[in-house]
Design a protein around this motif. Sequence first.
Motif, PDB file in Angstrom:
ATOM      1  N   GLY A  73       0.824  -1.210   0.000  1.00 13.19           N
ATOM      2  CA  GLY A  73       0.000   0.000   0.000  1.00 13.19           C
ATOM      3  C   GLY A  73       0.854   1.253   0.000  1.00 13.19           C
ATOM      4  O   GLY A  73       0.560   2.222  -0.711  1.00 13.19           O
ATOM      5  N   SER A  74       1.932   1.240   0.782  1.00 10.92           N
ATOM      6  CA  SER A  74       2.846   2.390   0.808  1.00 10.92           C
ATOM      7  C   SER A  74       3.536   2.572  -0.531  1.00 10.92           C
ATOM      8  O   SER A  74       3.771   3.707  -0.974  1.00 10.92           O
ATOM      9  CB  SER A  74       3.896   2.196   1.910  1.00 10.92           C
ATOM     10  OG  SER A  74       3.298   2.201   3.185  1.00 10.92           O
ATOM     11  N   ARG A  75       3.860   1.468  -1.186  1.00 16.06           N
ATOM     12  CA  ARG A  75       4.490   1.555  -2.504  1.00 16.06           C
ATOM     13  C   ARG A  75       3.556   2.191  -3.520  1.00 16.06           C
ATOM     14  O   ARG A  75       3.979   3.032  -4.337  1.00 16.06           O
ATOM     15  CB  ARG A  75       4.898   0.150  -2.972  1.00 16.06           C
ATOM     16  CG  ARG A  75       6.117  -0.403  -2.275  1.00 16.06           C
ATOM     17  CD  ARG A  75       6.241  -1.893  -2.455  1.00 16.06           C
ATOM     18  NE  ARG A  75       7.584  -2.366  -2.129  1.00 16.06           N
ATOM     19  CZ  ARG A  75       7.886  -3.625  -1.879  1.00 16.06           C
ATOM     20  NH1 ARG A  75       6.944  -4.558  -1.914  1.00 16.06           N
ATOM     21  NH2 ARG A  75       9.130  -3.974  -1.592  1.00 16.06           N
ATOM     22  N   ILE A  76       2.297   1.821  -3.497  1.00 17.93           N
ATOM     23  CA  ILE A  76       1.325   2.410  -4.419  1.00 17.93           C
ATOM     24  C   ILE A  76       1.165   3.902  -4.128  1.00 17.93           C
ATOM     25  O   ILE A  76       1.141   4.740  -5.046  1.00 17.93           O
ATOM     26  CB  ILE A  76      -0.029   1.693  -4.308  1.00 17.93           C
ATOM     27  CG1 ILE A  76       0.071   0.246  -4.827  1.00 17.93           C
ATOM     28  CG2 ILE A  76      -1.115   2.448  -5.062  1.00 17.93           C
ATOM     29  CD1 ILE A  76       0.342   0.132  -6.307  1.00 17.93           C
ATOM     30  N   GLN A  77       1.054   4.260  -2.853  1.00 15.16           N
ATOM     31  CA  GLN A  77       0.903   5.670  -2.490  1.00 15.16           C
ATOM     32  C   GLN A  77       2.123   6.485  -2.913  1.00 15.16           C
ATOM     33  O   GLN A  77       1.987   7.614  -3.408  1.00 15.16           O
ATOM     34  CB  GLN A  77       0.690   5.793  -0.981  1.00 15.16           C
ATOM     35  CG  GLN A  77      -0.651   5.264  -0.501  1.00 15.16           C
ATOM     36  CD  GLN A  77      -0.786   5.304   1.015  1.00 15.16           C
ATOM     37  OE1 GLN A  77       0.129   5.737   1.718  1.00 15.16           O
ATOM     38  NE2 GLN A  77      -1.925   4.852   1.520  1.00 15.16           N
ATOM     39  N   ALA A  78       3.313   5.920  -2.723  1.00 17.91           N
ATOM     40  CA  ALA A  78       4.532   6.637  -3.106  1.00 17.91           C
ATOM     41  C   ALA A  78       4.594   6.850  -4.612  1.00 17.91           C
ATOM     42  O   ALA A  78       4.991   7.926  -5.080  1.00 17.91           O
ATOM     43  CB  ALA A  78       5.761   5.873  -2.628  1.00 17.91           C
ATOM     44  N   LEU A  79       4.197   5.843  -5.383  1.00 19.68           N
ATOM     45  CA  LEU A  79       4.212   5.983  -6.838  1.00 19.68           C
ATOM     46  C   LEU A  79       3.142   6.965  -7.299  1.00 19.68           C
ATOM     47  O   LEU A  79       3.370   7.756  -8.227  1.00 19.68           O
ATOM     48  CB  LEU A  79       4.025   4.622  -7.504  1.00 19.68           C
ATOM     49  CG  LEU A  79       4.152   4.601  -9.026  1.00 19.68           C
ATOM     50  CD1 LEU A  79       5.509   5.132  -9.471  1.00 19.68           C
ATOM     51  CD2 LEU A  79       3.939   3.184  -9.564  1.00 19.68           C
ATOM     52  N   ASP A  80       1.972   6.914  -6.666  1.00 16.52           N
ATOM     53  CA  ASP A  80       0.921   7.895  -6.981  1.00 16.52           C
ATOM     54  C   ASP A  80       1.443   9.320  -6.790  1.00 16.52           C
ATOM     55  O   ASP A  80       1.235  10.194  -7.644  1.00 16.52           O
ATOM     56  CB  ASP A  80      -0.298   7.678  -6.081  1.00 16.52           C
ATOM     57  CG  ASP A  80      -1.140   6.481  -6.489  1.00 16.52           C
ATOM     58  OD1 ASP A  80      -0.987   6.003  -7.628  1.00 16.52           O
ATOM     59  OD2 ASP A  80      -1.951   6.029  -5.655  1.00 16.52           O
ATOM     60  N   ALA A  81       2.123   9.555  -5.665  1.00 14.45           N
ATOM     61  CA  ALA A  81       2.644  10.892  -5.375  1.00 14.45           C
ATOM     62  C   ALA A  81       3.724  11.287  -6.372  1.00 14.45           C
ATOM     63  O   ALA A  81       3.780  12.441  -6.825  1.00 14.45           O
ATOM     64  CB  ALA A  81       3.198  10.933  -3.945  1.00 14.45           C
ATOM     65  N   ALA A  82       4.580  10.342  -6.739  1.00 17.73           N
ATOM     66  CA  ALA A  82       5.651  10.632  -7.691  1.00 17.73           C
ATOM     67  C   ALA A  82       5.083  10.967  -9.068  1.00 17.73           C
ATOM     68  O   ALA A  82       5.555  11.889  -9.745  1.00 17.73           O
ATOM     69  CB  ALA A  82       6.611   9.450  -7.783  1.00 17.73           C
ATOM     70  N   GLU A  83       4.067  10.222  -9.492  1.00 20.37           N
ATOM     71  CA  GLU A  83       3.467  10.471 -10.801  1.00 20.37           C
ATOM     72  C   GLU A  83       2.716  11.800 -10.810  1.00 20.37           C
ATOM     73  O   GLU A  83       2.728  12.521 -11.819  1.00 20.37           O
ATOM     74  CB  GLU A  83       2.550   9.306 -11.170  1.00 20.37           C
ATOM     75  CG  GLU A  83       3.321   8.034 -11.493  1.00 20.37           C
ATOM     76  CD  GLU A  83       2.430   6.851 -11.816  1.00 20.37           C
ATOM     77  OE1 GLU A  83       2.921   5.904 -12.457  1.00 20.37           O
ATOM     78  OE2 GLU A  83       1.247   6.863 -11.405  1.00 20.37           O
ATOM     79  N   ALA A  84       2.076  12.124  -9.693  1.00 14.23           N
ATOM     80  CA  ALA A  84       1.397  13.421  -9.615  1.00 14.23           C
ATOM     81  C   ALA A  84       2.407  14.563  -9.691  1.00 14.23           C
ATOM     82  O   ALA A  84       2.176  15.570 -10.372  1.00 14.23           O
ATOM     83  CB  ALA A  84       0.587  13.503  -8.324  1.00 14.23           C
ATOM     84  N   ALA A  85       3.529  14.401  -9.017  1.00 17.91           N
ATOM     85  CA  ALA A  85       4.566  15.436  -9.036  1.00 17.91           C
ATOM     86  C   ALA A  85       5.194  15.579 -10.419  1.00 17.91           C
ATOM     87  O   ALA A  85       5.617  16.667 -10.802  1.00 17.91           O
ATOM     88  CB  ALA A  85       5.648  15.119  -8.001  1.00 17.91           C
ATOM     89  N   ALA A  86       5.240  14.463 -11.178  1.00 12.97           N
ATOM     90  CA  ALA A  86       5.835  14.499 -12.517  1.00 12.97           C
ATOM     91  C   ALA A  86       4.922  15.168 -13.533  1.00 12.97           C
ATOM     92  O   ALA A  86       5.360  15.515 -14.641  1.00 12.97           O
ATOM     93  CB  ALA A  86       6.182  13.083 -12.972  1.00 12.97           C
ATOM     94  N   GLY A  87       3.653  15.324 -13.203  1.00 12.38           N
ATOM     95  CA  GLY A  87       2.731  16.059 -14.075  1.00 12.38           C
ATOM     96  C   GLY A  87       2.533  15.439 -15.440  1.00 12.38           C
ATOM     97  O   GLY A  87       2.416  16.150 -16.435  1.00 12.38           O
ATOM     98  N   GLY A  88       2.516  14.127 -15.524  1.00 15.13           N
ATOM     99  CA  GLY A  88       2.301  13.448 -16.791  1.00 15.13           C
ATOM    100  C   GLY A  88       3.569  13.009 -17.489  1.00 15.13           C
ATOM    101  O   GLY A  88       3.524  12.194 -18.408  1.00 15.13           O
ATOM    102  N   ALA A  89       4.713  13.530 -17.081  1.00 17.78           N
ATOM    103  CA  ALA A  89       5.992  13.088 -17.630  1.00 17.78           C
ATOM    104  C   ALA A  89       6.414  11.784 -16.948  1.00 17.78           C
ATOM    105  O   ALA A  89       5.923  11.464 -15.861  1.00 17.78           O
ATOM    106  CB  ALA A  89       7.061  14.155 -17.403  1.00 17.78           C
TER     107      ALA A  89
END
Length: 225
Positions: A73-89
């Motif tokens: 669950g923490s891994r999914i949350q961390a990736l969600d946050a990283a992808e949001a920060a990347a703004g689609g890149a």
Amino acid sequence: MDARRTSLSANETRTRILDVAQALFAAHGFDATSMRMITGDAGVNLAAVNYHFGSKDALVQEVLKRHLRPLNGSRIQALDAAEAAAGGAPVKPSVIVESFFSSPLELAAGSDAGREFMRLLGRTFTEPSPMIRDFLVTEYEEVIGRYREAFCRALPAVPVEEILWRLHFMLGAMSHAVAGVDSLQVLTGVKVDEPDAMQRMAPRLMSFLLGGLRAPLPGPDGRIE
């Protein structure tokens, strides 16, 4: 009658069984750990284990699930946050590696029980019974799918099969590193018995894992050019 069998609540009994089973599975392996060993160390009778878990296979799954589900669950949350920060890149490979591996390393560094669980999780790769293999497929399905997609976007020149092999190698390296800190001093003479040995190891391991992910691809003949 053993006082431990009369003074514990149902939840306390269940937790005691899980704690003892985790320690024994980590020390002896799944097959070599008997229900008699578990009930003896936990101070409960077999009826209590059957009441809470039903079978040894179910107990094994609950021991693994107790920490593995929060980790994933923490891994999914961390990736969600990283992808949001990347703004689609595409997310940077270093960020993906950190998102996947930081939670288990923090668990291992946080307590003896956390490190014990990570050693136990390593056993699931070296003692893959059909039951454990099927359980892990289900538990890892979402997180591996998400991270495979993220790695493929970040490293478009690397074939997906190669990415999966490298993720496999990285998981193995982490499991060995977490389980083998104590043995490093014996093998090399390097002192690693500091109280913060796990914390000091984590950035070194992250650097090593990222280097492996970015390693040159083997040529058609299997050699590295």
